[in-house]
Design an enzyme around this catalytic site. Structure first.
Site, PDB file in Angstrom:
ATOM      1  N   ARG A  16       0.898  -1.291   0.001  1.00 41.48           N
ATOM      2  CA  ARG A  16       0.171  -0.104   0.003  1.00 41.48           C
ATOM      3  C   ARG A  16       0.664   1.246  -0.062  1.00 41.48           C
ATOM      4  NH1 ARG A  16      -3.592  -2.263   4.970  1.00 41.48           N
ATOM      5  NH2 ARG A  16      -1.782  -3.509   4.914  1.00 41.48           N
ATOM      6  N   GLN A  75      12.592 -14.239   4.723  1.00 36.98           N
ATOM      7  CA  GLN A  75      11.061 -15.153   4.668  1.00 36.98           C
ATOM      8  C   GLN A  75      10.858 -14.819   3.008  1.00 36.98           C
ATOM      9  OE1 GLN A  75       7.675 -12.826   5.694  1.00 36.98           O
ATOM     10  NE2 GLN A  75       6.517 -14.754   5.975  1.00 36.98           N
ATOM     11  N   GLY A  80       2.586 -14.330   5.212  1.00 38.67           N
ATOM     12  CA  GLY A  80       1.705 -13.860   6.208  1.00 38.67           C
ATOM     13  C   GLY A  80       2.633 -13.895   7.554  1.00 38.67           C
ATOM     14  N   ASN A 379      37.102  42.545   8.646  1.00 32.51           N
ATOM     15  CA  ASN A 379      35.861  43.138   7.685  1.00 32.51           C
ATOM     16  C   ASN A 379      36.062  42.660   6.408  1.00 32.51           C
ATOM     17  OD1 ASN A 379      33.444  44.915   7.734  1.00 32.51           O
ATOM     18  ND2 ASN A 379      34.389  45.189   5.831  1.00 32.51           N
TER      19      ASN A 379
HETATM   20  C1  UD1 Z   1      -1.347  -7.035  11.452  1.00 31.19           C
HETATM   21  C2  UD1 Z   1      -2.326  -7.838  12.203  1.00 31.19           C
HETATM   22  C3  UD1 Z   1      -3.267  -7.231  12.779  1.00 31.19           C
HETATM   23  C4  UD1 Z   1      -2.915  -5.989  13.506  1.00 31.19           C
HETATM   24  C5  UD1 Z   1      -1.981  -5.125  12.665  1.00 31.19           C
HETATM   25  C6  UD1 Z   1      -1.451  -4.117  13.468  1.00 31.19           C
HETATM   26  C7  UD1 Z   1      -2.100 -10.335  11.405  1.00 31.19           C
HETATM   27  C8  UD1 Z   1      -2.720 -11.219  10.476  1.00 31.19           C
HETATM   28  N1  UD1 Z   1      -2.829  -9.087  11.421  1.00 31.19           N
HETATM   29  O1  UD1 Z   1      -2.037  -6.587  10.230  1.00 31.19           O
HETATM   30  O2  UD1 Z   1      -4.288  -7.957  13.688  1.00 31.19           O
HETATM   31  O3  UD1 Z   1      -4.122  -5.128  14.025  1.00 31.19           O
HETATM   32  O4  UD1 Z   1      -1.037  -6.041  12.089  1.00 31.19           O
HETATM   33  O5  UD1 Z   1      -0.563  -3.169  12.846  1.00 31.19           O
HETATM   34  O6  UD1 Z   1      -1.066 -10.356  11.857  1.00 31.19           O
HETATM   35  N2  UD1 Z   1       5.174  -9.217   7.586  1.00 31.19           N
HETATM   36  C9  UD1 Z   1       6.142 -10.148   7.208  1.00 31.19           C
HETATM   37  N3  UD1 Z   1       6.027 -11.181   6.601  1.00 31.19           N
HETATM   38  C10 UD1 Z   1       4.643 -11.511   5.925  1.00 31.19           C
HETATM   39  C11 UD1 Z   1       3.403 -10.453   6.311  1.00 31.19           C
HETATM   40  C12 UD1 Z   1       3.894  -9.444   7.049  1.00 31.19           C
HETATM   41  O7  UD1 Z   1       7.282 -10.042   7.767  1.00 31.19           O
HETATM   42  O8  UD1 Z   1       4.448 -12.584   5.169  1.00 31.19           O
HETATM   43  C13 UD1 Z   1       5.308  -8.132   8.480  1.00 31.19           C
HETATM   44  C14 UD1 Z   1       5.215  -6.834   7.840  1.00 31.19           C
HETATM   45  O9  UD1 Z   1       6.337  -6.243   6.987  1.00 31.19           O
HETATM   46  C15 UD1 Z   1       4.928  -5.956   8.986  1.00 31.19           C
HETATM   47  C16 UD1 Z   1       4.100  -6.713   9.807  1.00 31.19           C
HETATM   48  O10 UD1 Z   1       4.474  -8.111   9.449  1.00 31.19           O
HETATM   49  O11 UD1 Z   1       5.940  -5.358   9.478  1.00 31.19           O
HETATM   50  C17 UD1 Z   1       2.593  -6.462   9.846  1.00 31.19           C
HETATM   51  O12 UD1 Z   1       2.225  -7.150   8.580  1.00 31.19           O
HETATM   52  P1  UD1 Z   1       1.098  -6.257   7.727  1.00 31.19           P
HETATM   53  O13 UD1 Z   1       0.598  -6.818   6.403  1.00 31.19           O
HETATM   54  O14 UD1 Z   1       1.313  -4.692   7.867  1.00 31.19           O
HETATM   55  O15 UD1 Z   1      -0.116  -6.540   8.773  1.00 31.19           O
HETATM   56  P2  UD1 Z   1      -1.348  -5.769   9.026  1.00 31.19           P
HETATM   57  O16 UD1 Z   1      -2.342  -6.020   7.668  1.00 31.19           O
HETATM   58  O17 UD1 Z   1      -1.009  -4.473   9.421  1.00 31.19           O
HETATM   59 CA    CA Z   2       0.604  -3.130   9.405  1.00 36.11          CA
END
Ligand code: UD1
Ligand code: CA
Length: 462
Positions: A16, A75, A80, A379
């Site tokens: 995003r 990863q 996720g 100066n």
């Molecule tokens: C996540 C939580 C949500 C919470 C929110 C708070 C889950 C499923 N959801 O959602 O409940 O309210 O954070 O900010 O956990 N990341 C990885 N690998 C991945 C996916 C994500 O390292 O495969 C990392 C991202 O880089 C980020 C963090 O995990 O730093 C959170 O991921 P993001 O996709 O932003 O999760 P949210 O949709 O915000």
């Molecule tokens: Ca997030």
């Protein structure tokens, strides 16, 4: 002895953000958000800190090269948050204690909150403790679903029912976990959800099913757990960080004429009774003394300013030192390694680089002074230029105490103007001027009598 291990999730693409730069490297208050998360992690003095990286992991690792003792796991692909945490398993093999899980995109978290999380987690002997907050706009966050006050599961926005979407208590994405059962339990998480991802949040439901203790810690100020997923959220969080810094400064006796347009970086220090006008930007390791006046639209980076200094409008200072009582600008440019002495004066359209301007010295108009050492009370006339570069090398100019450099002079370095010497206006000085002497090096004036009248007379006329 209960060891603490911090794991930071930072592998996601940050779709995003629509950026070439990994999300966690975007700056918040002038510092990459991942740096802020690492600082708060370090406040726990953990046994290990592991980062899960993936999307453009090289860029993230390079940006963190100056930090030692970090463990990295890749990863790839990113399936996720549960899948992300699983990548830490090899790094934590044979370890015991608690895992504190942080998100690379939640940069405002306070160390007090993390300490409270750990305290509660340990004293309640929980398998998992979740940091939650109540917010007015829960959109996008995982919702905390409770029964009889007890956390039973976390449901993501996209998977929530209309009733669950009404819940205002959200998951911050910050947790403490007991290490022993963690990685086995993660293997039980499936990806049957709206995003087809392995959600870490599903662990709560799994633990509840196993009758393990699951706890929550709720932060009072929800701002600190705000996550950044878009440019708009990045701007919002930056605004909050700036506002917090500005409040601190005002509480310490600094006047901010318009806090909303004043940008002060996290490491900047400002003394009491200093007045900062709108549009001022103070960055890096900048230190400003007391009773200074910083006029509108000034930018100061990595500079040290004494007391009672006036920086007039539209100045740029980078890596400069300005002693007490000096006045700078308007429209002055102080470049790295510039030292302006006590009560010295640098005026409009004057550029200084690697130059010391002695106490009480003045360079008031239209000058370039580079690689120069200028003594007290010198100066520098308008339009003076130190010609410091011969196309290959830089050379120095020395102007000793009390000397007077006439306007529009060029000092062709290396060159020295002695103590109390004068340089006549319009001179191109190529040789040293002895102390007390007058150096004059310009074309001699010739007056042609009656020239103007003759010019006006048409040629060939009678
Ligand atoms: C996540 C939580 C949500 C919470 C929110 C708070 C889950 C499923 N959801 O959602 O409940 O309210 O954070 O900010 O956990 N990341 C990885 N690998 C991945 C996916 C994500 O390292 O495969 C990392 C991202 O880089 C980020 C963090 O995990 O730093 C959170 O991921 P993001 O996709 O932003 O999760 P949210 O949709 O915000
Ligand atoms: Ca997030």
């Amino acid at each position: 002895m209960n060891d603490i291990h911090v794991v930071i999730l930072a592998a996601g693409q940050g779709t995003r953000m629509k950026s070439q730069l990994p999300k966690v490297l975007h700056p918040v208050g002038g510092v990459a958000m991942i740096e802020r998360v690492l600082d708060v992690a370090a406040s726990l003095s953990p046994a290990t800190i592991s980062l899960i990286v993936g999307h453009k992991s090289d860029l993230v690792r390079d940006a963190l090269q100056h930090r030692s003792g970090l463990g990295f796991a890749i990863q790839e692909p990113q399936l996720g948050t549960a899948h992300a945490l699983q990548q830490a398993e090899p790094l934590l093999k044979g370890r015991t204690g608690a895992v504190v899980l942080l998100s690379g995109d939640v940069p405002m978290l306070r160390s007090e909150t993390l300490k409270a999380l750990l305290e509660h987690h340990v004293s309640s002997r929980a398998a998992a403790t979740v940091v939650t907050a109540s917010v007015d706009r829960p959109y996008g966050y995982g919702r905390i679903v409770r029964q009889d006050g007890q956390l039973v599961r976390i449901v993501e926005e996209r998977d929530a029912s209309p009733v669950e979407r009404q819940v205002r208590e959200i998951n911050s994405g910050i947790y403490a976990f007991e290490l022993a059962p963690l990685f086995d339990a993660l293997r039980g998480i499936a990806s049957q959800n709206a995003q087809g991802e392995f959600y870490l949040t599903d662990l709560i439901g799994i633990y509840r099913g196993q009758n393990r203790v699951v706890e929550t810690v709720t932060v009072r100020d929800s701002q600190e757990i705000r996550g950044i997923n878009s440019r708009s959220e990045l701007a919002e969080v930056n605004r909050v960080v700036r506002q917090t810094k500005n409040e601190e400064l005002m509480a310490a006796g600094v006047t901010l004429v318009d806090p909303a347009t004043t940008f002060v970086g996290p490491s900047v220090e400002v003394g009491a009774d200093t007045v900062i006008h709108p549009g001022v930007v103070l960055e890096g390791q900048t230190k400003i003394g007391s009773a200074c006046e910083i006029q509108p639209h000034v930018r100061i980076v990595d500079s040290t300013i004494g007391d009672r200094v006036a920086i007039n409008s539209f100045c740029l200072l980078v890596g400069a030192t300005v002693a007490s009582g000096a006045a700078i600008g308007p429209f002055a440019h102080l470049r790295p390694d510039t030292i302006v002495g006590e009560s010295a004066r640098v005026g409009n359209f004057v550029e200084l680089k690697k130059t010391t301007l002695g106490p009480g010295a003045k360079a008031n108009h239209l000058s370039y002074l580079g690689d120069a050492t200028i003594g007290a009370n010198v100066n520098i006339g308008a339009g003076t230029i130190t010609c410091n570069y011969d196309g290959t090398n830089k050379h120095t100019t020395i102007i000793e105490e009390g000397a007077f450099i006439g306007s529009d002079s060029q000092l062709i370095a290396p060159v020295r103007v002695g103590k109390g010497a004068f340089v006549a206006a319009g001179s191109s000085i190529t040789e040293d001027v002895p102390a007390g002497a007058l150096g004059i090096a310009r074309g001699k004036q010739v007056n042609v009598e009656g020239w103007a009248k003759r010019k006006k007379t048409p040629t060939g006329g009678s």
